[in-house]
Design an enzyme around this catalytic site. Sequence first.
Site, PDB file in Angstrom:
ATOM      1  N   GLY A 216     -53.882 -71.739  69.923  1.00  0.00           N
ATOM      2  CA  GLY A 216     -54.450 -70.447  70.320  1.00  0.00           C
ATOM      3  C   GLY A 216     -53.700 -69.892  71.509  1.00  0.00           C
ATOM      4  O   GLY A 216     -53.011 -70.643  72.215  1.00  0.00           O
TER       5      GLY A 216
ATOM      6  N   CYS B 287     -51.691 -78.033  69.844  1.00  0.00           N
ATOM      7  CA  CYS B 287     -51.354 -77.096  70.926  1.00  0.00           C
ATOM      8  C   CYS B 287     -52.581 -76.810  71.814  1.00  0.00           C
ATOM      9  O   CYS B 287     -53.015 -77.697  72.531  1.00  0.00           O
ATOM     10  CB  CYS B 287     -50.745 -75.828  70.328  1.00  0.00           C
ATOM     11  SG  CYS B 287     -49.898 -74.842  71.556  1.00  0.00           S
ATOM     12  N   TYR B 288     -53.191 -75.641  71.723  1.00  0.00           N
ATOM     13  CA  TYR B 288     -54.388 -75.371  72.526  1.00  0.00           C
ATOM     14  C   TYR B 288     -55.454 -76.443  72.256  1.00  0.00           C
ATOM     15  O   TYR B 288     -56.167 -76.883  73.167  1.00  0.00           O
ATOM     16  CB  TYR B 288     -54.937 -73.977  72.191  1.00  0.00           C
ATOM     17  CG  TYR B 288     -56.150 -73.585  73.001  1.00  0.00           C
ATOM     18  CD1 TYR B 288     -56.017 -72.929  74.218  1.00  0.00           C
ATOM     19  CD2 TYR B 288     -57.442 -73.880  72.546  1.00  0.00           C
ATOM     20  CE1 TYR B 288     -57.129 -72.579  74.972  1.00  0.00           C
ATOM     21  CE2 TYR B 288     -58.559 -73.529  73.281  1.00  0.00           C
ATOM     22  CZ  TYR B 288     -58.404 -72.875  74.501  1.00  0.00           C
ATOM     23  OH  TYR B 288     -59.496 -72.527  75.235  1.00  0.00           O
TER      24      TYR B 288
ATOM     25  N   HIS C 138     -46.426 -77.633  66.517  1.00  0.00           N
ATOM     26  CA  HIS C 138     -47.176 -77.146  65.354  1.00  0.00           C
ATOM     27  C   HIS C 138     -46.721 -77.846  64.068  1.00  0.00           C
ATOM     28  O   HIS C 138     -45.706 -77.460  63.488  1.00  0.00           O
ATOM     29  CB  HIS C 138     -46.981 -75.629  65.215  1.00  0.00           C
ATOM     30  CG  HIS C 138     -47.690 -74.875  66.283  1.00  0.00           C
ATOM     31  ND1 HIS C 138     -48.998 -74.461  66.156  1.00  0.00           N
ATOM     32  CD2 HIS C 138     -47.291 -74.498  67.510  1.00  0.00           C
ATOM     33  CE1 HIS C 138     -49.370 -73.857  67.267  1.00  0.00           C
ATOM     34  NE2 HIS C 138     -48.355 -73.855  68.109  1.00  0.00           N
TER      35      HIS C 138
ATOM     36  N   GLU D 240     -47.993 -77.567  61.225  1.00  0.00           N
ATOM     37  CA  GLU D 240     -48.267 -76.732  60.048  1.00  0.00           C
ATOM     38  C   GLU D 240     -47.136 -75.772  59.706  1.00  0.00           C
ATOM     39  O   GLU D 240     -47.091 -75.242  58.607  1.00  0.00           O
ATOM     40  CB  GLU D 240     -49.588 -75.953  60.253  1.00  0.00           C
ATOM     41  CG  GLU D 240     -49.561 -74.850  61.307  1.00  0.00           C
ATOM     42  CD  GLU D 240     -49.777 -75.327  62.746  1.00  0.00           C
ATOM     43  OE1 GLU D 240     -49.579 -76.522  63.011  1.00  0.00           O
ATOM     44  OE2 GLU D 240     -50.119 -74.507  63.610  1.00  0.00           O
TER      45      GLU D 240
ATOM     46  N   SER E 150     -58.685 -53.935  39.233  1.00  0.00           N
ATOM     47  CA  SER E 150     -57.582 -53.102  39.711  1.00  0.00           C
ATOM     48  C   SER E 150     -56.283 -53.443  38.995  1.00  0.00           C
ATOM     49  O   SER E 150     -55.309 -52.713  39.085  1.00  0.00           O
ATOM     50  CB  SER E 150     -57.383 -53.319  41.210  1.00  0.00           C
ATOM     51  OG  SER E 150     -56.873 -54.627  41.417  1.00  0.00           O
ATOM     52  N   GLY E 151     -56.285 -54.576  38.297  1.00  0.00           N
ATOM     53  CA  GLY E 151     -55.043 -55.024  37.677  1.00  0.00           C
ATOM     54  C   GLY E 151     -54.258 -55.939  38.619  1.00  0.00           C
ATOM     55  O   GLY E 151     -53.245 -56.508  38.247  1.00  0.00           O
ATOM     56  N   GLY E 152     -54.732 -56.074  39.852  1.00  0.00           N
ATOM     57  CA  GLY E 152     -54.113 -57.015  40.797  1.00  0.00           C
ATOM     58  C   GLY E 152     -54.555 -58.431  40.464  1.00  0.00           C
ATOM     59  O   GLY E 152     -55.423 -58.636  39.609  1.00  0.00           O
ATOM     60  N   VAL E 153     -53.962 -59.412  41.152  1.00  0.00           N
ATOM     61  CA  VAL E 153     -54.214 -60.810  40.801  1.00  0.00           C
ATOM     62  C   VAL E 153     -55.694 -61.180  40.948  1.00  0.00           C
ATOM     63  O   VAL E 153     -56.288 -61.766  40.044  1.00  0.00           O
ATOM     64  CB  VAL E 153     -53.383 -61.751  41.714  1.00  0.00           C
ATOM     65  CG1 VAL E 153     -53.639 -63.199  41.362  1.00  0.00           C
ATOM     66  CG2 VAL E 153     -51.919 -61.445  41.582  1.00  0.00           C
ATOM     67  N   ASP E 154     -56.298 -60.828  42.085  1.00  0.00           N
ATOM     68  CA  ASP E 154     -57.644 -61.336  42.359  1.00  0.00           C
ATOM     69  C   ASP E 154     -58.671 -60.820  41.347  1.00  0.00           C
ATOM     70  O   ASP E 154     -59.406 -61.601  40.740  1.00  0.00           O
ATOM     71  CB  ASP E 154     -58.085 -60.965  43.782  1.00  0.00           C
ATOM     72  CG  ASP E 154     -57.096 -61.444  44.827  1.00  0.00           C
ATOM     73  OD1 ASP E 154     -56.354 -62.391  44.523  1.00  0.00           O
ATOM     74  OD2 ASP E 154     -57.055 -60.868  45.925  1.00  0.00           O
ATOM     75  N   SER E 155     -58.723 -59.505  41.153  1.00  0.00           N
ATOM     76  CA  SER E 155     -59.741 -58.996  40.231  1.00  0.00           C
ATOM     77  C   SER E 155     -59.432 -59.426  38.793  1.00  0.00           C
ATOM     78  O   SER E 155     -60.342 -59.632  37.989  1.00  0.00           O
ATOM     79  CB  SER E 155     -59.905 -57.485  40.350  1.00  0.00           C
ATOM     80  OG  SER E 155     -58.726 -56.814  40.009  1.00  0.00           O
ATOM     81  N   SER E 156     -58.151 -59.592  38.463  1.00  0.00           N
ATOM     82  CA  SER E 156     -57.813 -60.038  37.101  1.00  0.00           C
ATOM     83  C   SER E 156     -58.285 -61.467  36.870  1.00  0.00           C
ATOM     84  O   SER E 156     -58.779 -61.804  35.793  1.00  0.00           O
ATOM     85  CB  SER E 156     -56.301 -59.964  36.874  1.00  0.00           C
ATOM     86  OG  SER E 156     -55.859 -58.653  37.030  1.00  0.00           O
TER      87      SER E 156
ATOM     88  N   LYS F  39     -54.828 -67.258  48.171  1.00  0.00           N
ATOM     89  CA  LYS F  39     -54.091 -66.514  47.146  1.00  0.00           C
ATOM     90  C   LYS F  39     -53.263 -67.426  46.221  1.00  0.00           C
ATOM     91  O   LYS F  39     -53.258 -67.235  45.009  1.00  0.00           O
ATOM     92  CB  LYS F  39     -53.157 -65.538  47.870  1.00  0.00           C
ATOM     93  CG  LYS F  39     -52.577 -64.467  46.992  1.00  0.00           C
ATOM     94  CD  LYS F  39     -53.549 -63.367  46.821  1.00  0.00           C
ATOM     95  CE  LYS F  39     -52.962 -62.097  46.302  1.00  0.00           C
ATOM     96  NZ  LYS F  39     -53.968 -61.023  46.381  1.00  0.00           N
TER      97      LYS F  39
END
Length: 519
Positions: free
Chosen positions: A53, A84-85, A171, A173, A226-232, A375
């Site tokens: 942070g 870190c923090y 870090h 990650e 919407s035709g995007g990944v999530d709603s599809s 995602k």
Amino acid sequence: MDKICVIDMGSQYTHLIARRIRELGIYSEILPYDVSIGELKRVDPKGIILSGGPSSVYEEDSPQLTKNFFNFVKEEKIPVLGICYGLHLIIHQLGGKIKPFNRKEYGKTELEILNPKKLFEFLDKREIVWMSHGDQVESMPDGFEVLARTITCPIAAYANESLNLFGVQFHPEVIHTQKGITILKNFVLNIVKAKKEWKLENWIESTIEEIRSEIGPTERVILGLSGGVDSSVVAILLQKAIGKRVHSIFVNNGVLRKNEEIEVQETFKHELKFENFHYIDAEDLFLERLKDIEDPEEKRRIIGHTFIEVFEKKTIELEETHPDIKFLAQGTIYPDRVETSATSKTSVKIKSHHNLTLPDNMKLKIIEPLKDLYKDEVRKIGLKLGLPKGIIKRHPFPGPGLAVRIIGAIDKSKLTILKDADEILIEEIKKAGVYDALWQAFCVFLPLKTVGIMGDFRTYEYICAIRVVESLDAMTANFAKLDWELLEKIGTRIINEVKGINRVVYDISNKPPSTIEYE
Ligand code: XMP
């Protein structure tokens, strides 16, 4: 299922830590720094990671853990790793001393490992790690031993084995820490001993079952597609769970990519056999309302509100014939829902990005099957469920669409120019085989006319900017160093084939300080 909690101290990498843990096959979720002991008990983590942070632990108002945190983890024998923090905080709250260092250590640094056991198993004596800190540990309470140091940081990692507390100043990650994944693996698998139970196949099966039992045998669901990944992916999950009782509504708002409305209909209605797919052509309404609007936030507001209006109207119409419509499904994913303190601080100030949620007065119960997923996990699930690759791999596209890629007021002729130019760009980028490696590639219409020459004639036409970026999560992005010949081909084709453009420029700005979109 075993869980790792990442406690958010304000790092821009908090979600990245959680994603890395999931990539190792262990479910992880993010909790705020002021999480109560009661909530921790409810979540029941097997291990905890404290993120980095931007604050200093000795500053007033810096994020601190609730008083009984260390008693709780001791009693429950929960291992904790501070990054870190997070590393500073453990020492600070247990009575050690953190001090500001006169020089900020930033970037790749060589770490010398003094004690390889447990956290640093399978690492060499010297490893490259990524640092970003101004403070360091000066003194540690009893029971802590130094595990590693760098040339300027004498306590770059520590362990307190009896309390199961560990800390790393760097870090693990981020990819620049070369053995970062091994270190995280050592923590979650060897120290926490979490079982690898997070598998997308199991998720699909259990989610389909959950949807079925929640919706029951007769009720129906509405989905804004919407035709995007999530709603599809939501659409296809619902289809698998309840068949034709999902009603997908796809709104053409006039600012979609070229032929998008045709392609989405083709995919869902014909290829995937969605019986209740409702296409609404609202292009004229949207364009009428957007006429002469120059301010990007106003464009976003109009598009958002008009969408809700059109969507609500269609829902009411459908409810008349299907009174058993009781649910509204949404493609919310984990980062949409869990804003870390790093994203919540900046996102509001910069842009009203978030896709709109629908009004409460719709009286429908909300279902959000993807609410715990990242995602990349949504993409993997989409592939497993048989969604066409074209949808899964498609670059993100903003809700307000081409309206924020035409600077200033929009109209149909500018939209046609932009759609045609964009189509050429995407076609060439796909042909060159680089599409999948890019985060986004698109054209922007600049409403500036400059002089050109075509054949014997002087032209006076608009400029098209090409924006192509590489990114992992859109928080930061670099412009893509595309091949010159490819760029030349794209520019030449746009100027030759798109009437209204006589100049093409390539955007070489990174984010920050620029943004990906222009408005
Ligand atoms: P910026 O331009 O802020 O964009 O660097 C970061 C990511 O967000 C997308 N974006 C939007 N998405 N509604 C959306 O749904 C919006 O209003 C919006 N504005 C930007 C952008 O395409 C990029 O992926």
